[in-house]
Design a protein around this motif. Structure first.
Motif, short mmCIF file in Angstrom:
data_model
loop_
_atom_site.label_atom_id
_atom_site.label_comp_id
_atom_site.label_asym_id
_atom_site.label_seq_id
_atom_site.Cartn_x
_atom_site.Cartn_y
_atom_site.Cartn_z
N GLN A 151 25.91 44.21 66.90
CA GLN A 151 25.39 43.27 66.54
C GLN A 151 26.48 42.55 68.59
O GLN A 151 26.09 41.56 68.70
N VAL A 154 26.04 43.49 70.82
CA VAL A 154 24.79 43.45 71.77
C VAL A 154 24.75 42.01 72.36
O VAL A 154 23.92 41.16 73.15
N LEU A 155 25.22 41.20 71.23
CA LEU A 155 25.67 39.55 71.38
C LEU A 155 26.61 39.22 72.73
O LEU A 155 25.94 38.22 73.51
N ARG A 156 27.97 39.68 72.59
CA ARG A 156 28.34 39.70 74.51
C ARG A 156 27.89 39.87 75.52
O ARG A 156 27.71 39.99 76.47
N GLN A 157 27.43 41.16 75.59
CA GLN A 157 26.62 41.48 76.68
C GLN A 157 24.97 40.37 77.19
O GLN A 157 24.62 40.55 78.24
N SER A 158 24.34 40.37 76.02
CA SER A 158 23.40 39.09 76.20
C SER A 158 23.48 38.39 76.43
O SER A 158 23.55 37.83 77.75
N GLN A 159 25.27 37.31 76.35
CA GLN A 159 25.59 35.74 77.11
C GLN A 159 26.50 35.84 78.35
O GLN A 159 26.00 35.90 79.07
N VAL A 161 25.05 38.58 80.61
CA VAL A 161 24.01 38.97 81.04
C VAL A 161 23.01 37.50 81.78
O VAL A 161 22.60 36.29 82.50
N GLN A 162 22.94 36.48 80.69
CA GLN A 162 23.10 35.49 81.14
C GLN A 162 23.68 34.29 81.53
O GLN A 162 23.52 33.31 82.46
N THR A 165 22.56 35.66 85.60
CA THR A 165 21.63 35.69 86.07
C THR A 165 21.66 34.42 87.30
O THR A 165 20.34 35.09 88.06
#
Length: 470
Positions: A151, A154-159, A161-162, A165
């Motif tokens: 988890q 996944v959170l680190r990858q999401s951050q 990407v944000q 972007t």
């Protein structure tokens, strides 16, 4: 095969030898050290770091209960108490279970070889269960840690990407598209003549233009006197005739509602059990085994004295110990807790613990009272008392709102009959979840049979149970 290290604690050298021989008869266990007093046990628990400890309850200088409490503060090593059958030993055993002991066995009778063999089998069974639970909890913690790491990843990858972007979506402003130059074409002679004719008409005198329009109007076909109003046609709805009273009485919705009321009125109504002990139409049945005394203390402390139902309890325990358990729990619970006796009339606000060595059955009398019966029939699931036997006795009493609870314990006793009652429409079913169980055996079996409505940590069962009963 893993060999587990055991610390044997007993003030009797002869008993230390017997217990050591019983343990080492199983190749899975080896006695790493022995101790003769509670103080010595505390020190050796630190030095040897055993996988499991067997602890005599009654010892000089420091008894097993005090030694257990000290060891529990230092580590989480499972401790199995060895208790005599005298009253003091049984009381201290119950207190040791509340203080965190994994389980207990009674001391073997030295004069009976068969009894020694039975105790040895029970001791190894409990030690193996303790090791399995440690492994299960370690696997569960590792699984939870792995899930947490996933988890977080996944959170680190999401951050990331944000953050990336906005830079990626930035583009140069779009340029206006320029179409290629089309070649210039000259009009044909026919197009030139048409253009000149139209130009002459536009430049003609005003009178000639009016004359031409009037001629065209005269040639146009005549329209009807009134065109239909499109808006009116769309919005106008057919008028339904008003139903007559006879049609209303025979209408489908009304007949359906009447049928539902009639069906509801024809169902059997649950009547309260009347008697000198007060009326009740609800009952609570609880089953537990390893870790049960501590779980029962936590649960019964939170059940109010005005609970509108009797509580029946099966705790896997040898004879005589259940009386000490009932006396101990009675000091904590607002309910009146007793060891059950044959023929006892059930009362709301009271709890009844099945005596060791007897099955407990709920029955009724001709005058509508509910009573308890004790039997010495063959063990069920290897136990007497058995949770399955108690649950099964509740099957015929559909007038009662039946609330079933399975707490910590080895094996699967109680799960089969909980499933049968669940399919018969029992009011509610509860089970202690894996997180708080000492041994997640009995509750897990019920969960696997998909007959548990409320799977909760121990501390949340009492409030939810009271809510369901009240």
């Amino acid at each position: 095969m893993a060999v587990y290290q055991v610390l044997v604690v007993d003030d009797s050298a002869f008993m230390r030898k017997i217990v050591t021989d019983l343990i080492e008869a199983d190749p899975e266990f080896k006695v790493a050290a022995t101790a003769s007093t509670g103080k010595e046990a505390i020190q050796k628990a630190v030095d040897v770091k055993p996988d499991v400890i067997t602890m005599d309850v009654e010892m000089p200088e420091m008894n097993g209960l005090d030694a257990l409490k000290s060891i529990m503060q230092q580590s989480s090593v499972p401790v199995i108490m060895l208790s005599g059958i005298n009253e003091q030993g049984m009381k201290e055993t119950i207190m040791a279970l509340e203080a965190g002991a994994f389980d207990f066995i009674r001391k073997p009778s030295i004069s009976h070889d068969q009894d020694i063999a039975q105790v040895g089998k029970a001791l190894v069974e409990r030690m193996r269960a303790a090791m399995n639970e440690i492994k299960r909890k370690a696997d569960r913690e590792a699984s939870l840690q792995k899930r947490k790491e996933i988890q977080e990843d996944v959170l680190r990858q999401s951050q990331r990407v944000q953050r990336e972007t906005p830079a990626q979506v930035h583009r140069e402003p779009a340029q206006k598209r320029i179409d290629p130059v089309q070649p210039v074409t000259r009009p044909t002679s026919e197009q030139s003549e048409r253009f000149q004719s139209q130009s002459l008409k536009r430049n003609a005198p005003l009178g000639d233009q009016k004359k031409e329009r009037s001629d065209k109007k005269a040639e146009a076909p005549k329209s009807p006197d009134r065109l239909p109003d499109v808006r009116e046609a769309k919005t106008r709805k057919p008028v339904k005739p008003v139903p007559t009273p006879k049609e209303i009485r025979n209408s489908e919705p009304l007949r359906s509602a009447v049928d539902q009321v009639a069906a509801a009125s024809s169902r059997p109504i649950s009547k309260a059990v009347a008697g000198t002990e007060g009326a009740f139409n609800k009952i609570v049945a609880i089953g537990c085994s390893t870790g049960g005394p501590r779980a029962l203390k936590t649960l019964l402390e939170e059940l109010p004295a005005d609970l509108p139902a009797p509580v029946i309890i099966v705790q896997h325990m040898p004879p005589n110990f259940t009386r000490s358990l009932a006396q101990r729990l009675n000091t904590f619970s607002p309910l009146h807790v007793v060891e059950a006796e044959d023929g006892m009339v059930l009362k709301k606000g009271s709890a009844y613990i099945a005596p060791g060595g007897y099955h407990i059955i709920v029955s009724n009398t001709a005058d509508g009272k509910f009573i308890l019966k004790l039997t010495e029939e063959h063990p069920v699931n290897g136990h007497r008392p058995s949770v399955d036997t108690m649950f099964e006795s509740l099957l015929p009493f559909t007038s009662l709102q039946r609330h079933l609870v399975l707490l910590t314990g080895m094996g699967s006793d109680g799960a089969r009959m909980m499933k049968k009652l669940y399919e018969a429409g029992v009011t509610s079913t509860f089970a202690e979840n894996e997180e708080t169980c000492v041994v997640y055996g009995m509750p897990r079996s019920a969960v696997e049979l998909q007959c548990v409505r409320h799977l909760l940590p121990l501390q949340e069962i009492a409030p939810k149970l009271v809510q369901a009963v009240k």
